[in-house]
Design a protein around this motif. Sequence first.
Motif, PDB file in Angstrom:
ATOM      1  N   UNK A 149       0.830  -1.201   0.000  1.00 52.44           N
ATOM      2  CA  UNK A 149       0.000   0.000   0.000  1.00 52.44           C
ATOM      3  C   UNK A 149       0.869   1.257   0.000  1.00 52.44           C
ATOM      4  N   UNK A 150       1.919   1.266   0.836  1.00 55.08           N
ATOM      5  CA  UNK A 150       2.795   2.438   0.912  1.00 55.08           C
ATOM      6  C   UNK A 150       3.562   2.624  -0.394  1.00 55.08           C
ATOM      7  N   UNK A 151       4.157   1.524  -0.903  1.00 53.73           N
ATOM      8  CA  UNK A 151       4.931   1.616  -2.154  1.00 53.73           C
ATOM      9  C   UNK A 151       4.038   2.062  -3.309  1.00 53.73           C
ATOM     10  N   UNK A 152       2.849   1.503  -3.390  1.00 53.50           N
ATOM     11  CA  UNK A 152       1.911   1.851  -4.463  1.00 53.50           C
ATOM     12  C   UNK A 152       1.522   3.332  -4.384  1.00 53.50           C
ATOM     13  N   UNK A 153       1.295   3.816  -3.155  1.00 51.17           N
ATOM     14  CA  UNK A 153       0.894   5.218  -2.986  1.00 51.17           C
ATOM     15  C   UNK A 153       2.029   6.173  -3.362  1.00 51.17           C
ATOM     16  N   UNK A 154       3.264   5.849  -2.924  1.00 55.59           N
ATOM     17  CA  UNK A 154       4.412   6.715  -3.247  1.00 55.59           C
ATOM     18  C   UNK A 154       4.606   6.785  -4.759  1.00 55.59           C
ATOM     19  N   UNK A 155       4.532   5.622  -5.411  1.00 59.45           N
ATOM     20  CA  UNK A 155       4.700   5.596  -6.867  1.00 59.45           C
ATOM     21  C   UNK A 155       3.553   6.323  -7.572  1.00 59.45           C
ATOM     22  N   UNK A 156       2.338   6.188  -7.046  1.00 57.55           N
ATOM     23  CA  UNK A 156       1.185   6.864  -7.659  1.00 57.55           C
ATOM     24  C   UNK A 156       1.359   8.381  -7.598  1.00 57.55           C
ATOM     25  N   UNK A 157       1.817   8.887  -6.438  1.00 63.21           N
ATOM     26  CA  UNK A 157       2.044  10.331  -6.306  1.00 63.21           C
ATOM     27  C   UNK A 157       3.136  10.787  -7.280  1.00 63.21           C
ATOM     28  N   UNK A 158       4.193   9.966  -7.430  1.00 66.09           N
ATOM     29  CA  UNK A 158       5.277  10.318  -8.359  1.00 66.09           C
ATOM     30  C   UNK A 158       4.785  10.299  -9.804  1.00 66.09           C
ATOM     31  N   UNK A 159       3.993   9.284 -10.157  1.00 69.41           N
ATOM     32  CA  UNK A 159       3.458   9.187 -11.538  1.00 69.41           C
ATOM     33  C   UNK A 159       2.625  10.418 -11.866  1.00 69.41           C
ATOM     34  N   UNK A 160       1.714  10.760 -10.978  1.00 70.90           N
ATOM     35  CA  UNK A 160       0.793  11.863 -11.252  1.00 70.90           C
ATOM     36  C   UNK A 160       1.534  13.209 -11.227  1.00 70.90           C
ATOM     37  N   UNK A 161       2.415  13.408 -10.245  1.00 75.19           N
ATOM     38  CA  UNK A 161       3.137  14.687 -10.145  1.00 75.19           C
ATOM     39  C   UNK A 161       3.976  14.931 -11.403  1.00 75.19           C
ATOM     40  N   UNK A 162       4.774  13.926 -11.791  1.00 71.16           N
ATOM     41  CA  UNK A 162       5.622  14.087 -12.982  1.00 71.16           C
ATOM     42  C   UNK A 162       4.761  14.188 -14.242  1.00 71.16           C
ATOM     43  N   UNK A 163       3.676  13.408 -14.299  1.00 73.04           N
ATOM     44  CA  UNK A 163       2.793  13.462 -15.467  1.00 73.04           C
ATOM     45  C   UNK A 163       2.126  14.817 -15.618  1.00 73.04           C
ATOM     46  N   UNK A 164       1.737  15.417 -14.495  1.00 76.33           N
ATOM     47  CA  UNK A 164       1.099  16.736 -14.531  1.00 76.33           C
ATOM     48  C   UNK A 164       2.094  17.804 -15.005  1.00 76.33           C
ATOM     49  N   UNK A 165       3.323  17.767 -14.483  1.00 77.20           N
ATOM     50  CA  UNK A 165       4.333  18.739 -14.935  1.00 77.20           C
ATOM     51  C   UNK A 165       4.594  18.546 -16.426  1.00 77.20           C
ATOM     52  N   UNK A 166       4.688  17.274 -16.853  1.00 77.87           N
ATOM     53  CA  UNK A 166       4.878  16.936 -18.278  1.00 77.87           C
ATOM     54  C   UNK A 166       3.777  17.589 -19.127  1.00 77.87           C
ATOM     55  N   UNK A 167       2.534  17.453 -18.680  1.00 75.73           N
ATOM     56  CA  UNK A 167       1.403  17.990 -19.460  1.00 75.73           C
ATOM     57  C   UNK A 167       1.381  19.518 -19.442  1.00 75.73           C
ATOM     58  N   UNK A 168       1.654  20.100 -18.267  1.00 77.74           N
ATOM     59  CA  UNK A 168       1.607  21.567 -18.152  1.00 77.74           C
ATOM     60  C   UNK A 168       2.656  22.227 -19.057  1.00 77.74           C
ATOM     61  N   UNK A 169       3.845  21.607 -19.142  1.00 77.71           N
ATOM     62  CA  UNK A 169       4.932  22.212 -19.913  1.00 77.71           C
ATOM     63  C   UNK A 169       4.737  22.088 -21.426  1.00 77.71           C
ATOM     64  N   UNK A 170       3.852  21.176 -21.839  1.00 74.19           N
ATOM     65  CA  UNK A 170       3.613  20.988 -23.276  1.00 74.19           C
ATOM     66  C   UNK A 170       2.603  22.031 -23.776  1.00 74.19           C
ATOM     67  N   UNK A 171       2.971  22.747 -24.802  1.00 78.86           N
ATOM     68  CA  UNK A 171       2.047  23.674 -25.450  1.00 78.86           C
ATOM     69  C   UNK A 171       1.538  22.991 -26.707  1.00 78.86           C
ATOM     70  N   UNK A 172       0.473  22.208 -26.549  1.00 83.64           N
ATOM     71  CA  UNK A 172      -0.028  21.418 -27.660  1.00 83.64           C
ATOM     72  C   UNK A 172      -1.513  21.582 -27.870  1.00 83.64           C
TER      73      UNK A 172
END
Length: 212
Positions: A149-172
């Motif tokens: 549960x802890x490992x899954x949650x930490x990875x989920x937060x990392x996936x979403x945080x990095x994915x959101x920055x990825x999307x915000x920085x793209x001007x598409x």
Amino acid sequence: MPASRADKSRRRIAWLAIAAVATIPVVAAAVSPLQRGREFLWVIGGMAGVVALSLLFVQPLLTATAPVLMPAARGLRWHRWGGIAIVAAVALHIGALYAYSPEDVMDALLLVAPTPFSLYGVISLWCLVLTALLAATRRRLRLSHRNWRIAHSVLAVAIVSAGVVHAILIEGAMEEISKLMVCIAALAATTVGALEINVLGPLRRRRNLQRA
């Protein structure tokens, strides 16, 4: 216990709001003028990324908020299918963009691309791969439910945080307001979900046991 009529009405309203936040960015990107004249593979790759971002918003709601949105067992089942759908959407995102421009995708994967958004996309990708591998080998690794549960949650937060920055920085093709809306919603849902599953839920259960 069967849900009351009031509970069913609240669930319908909640799901309508969730569907709006998740689908508006996808529809807005699909009808964007920037899609005109683009090659089919570029459009497919980009749209798969938009769908993956919207699914990242819905995914934590299926477990963290159950049984508010649905019975817990059904929520867990849909959460597993949601994870498979996210992996498939990301694979299509990368595969189509690779077929469209192999050099750009390889530069991104090798962390030598000049575009800052590529780094965050790769971070999110590898965290997603690690999550899928852990889910597939959890029993073989004999991970306890708490550690999983802890490992899954930490990875989920990392996936979403990095994915959101990825999307915000793209001007598409994504429309800016709906993109910001689904990004904030995904971050909020994942953060609250991780807190609920790892902190608030266990505290409530411990308090209830002490009172019993």
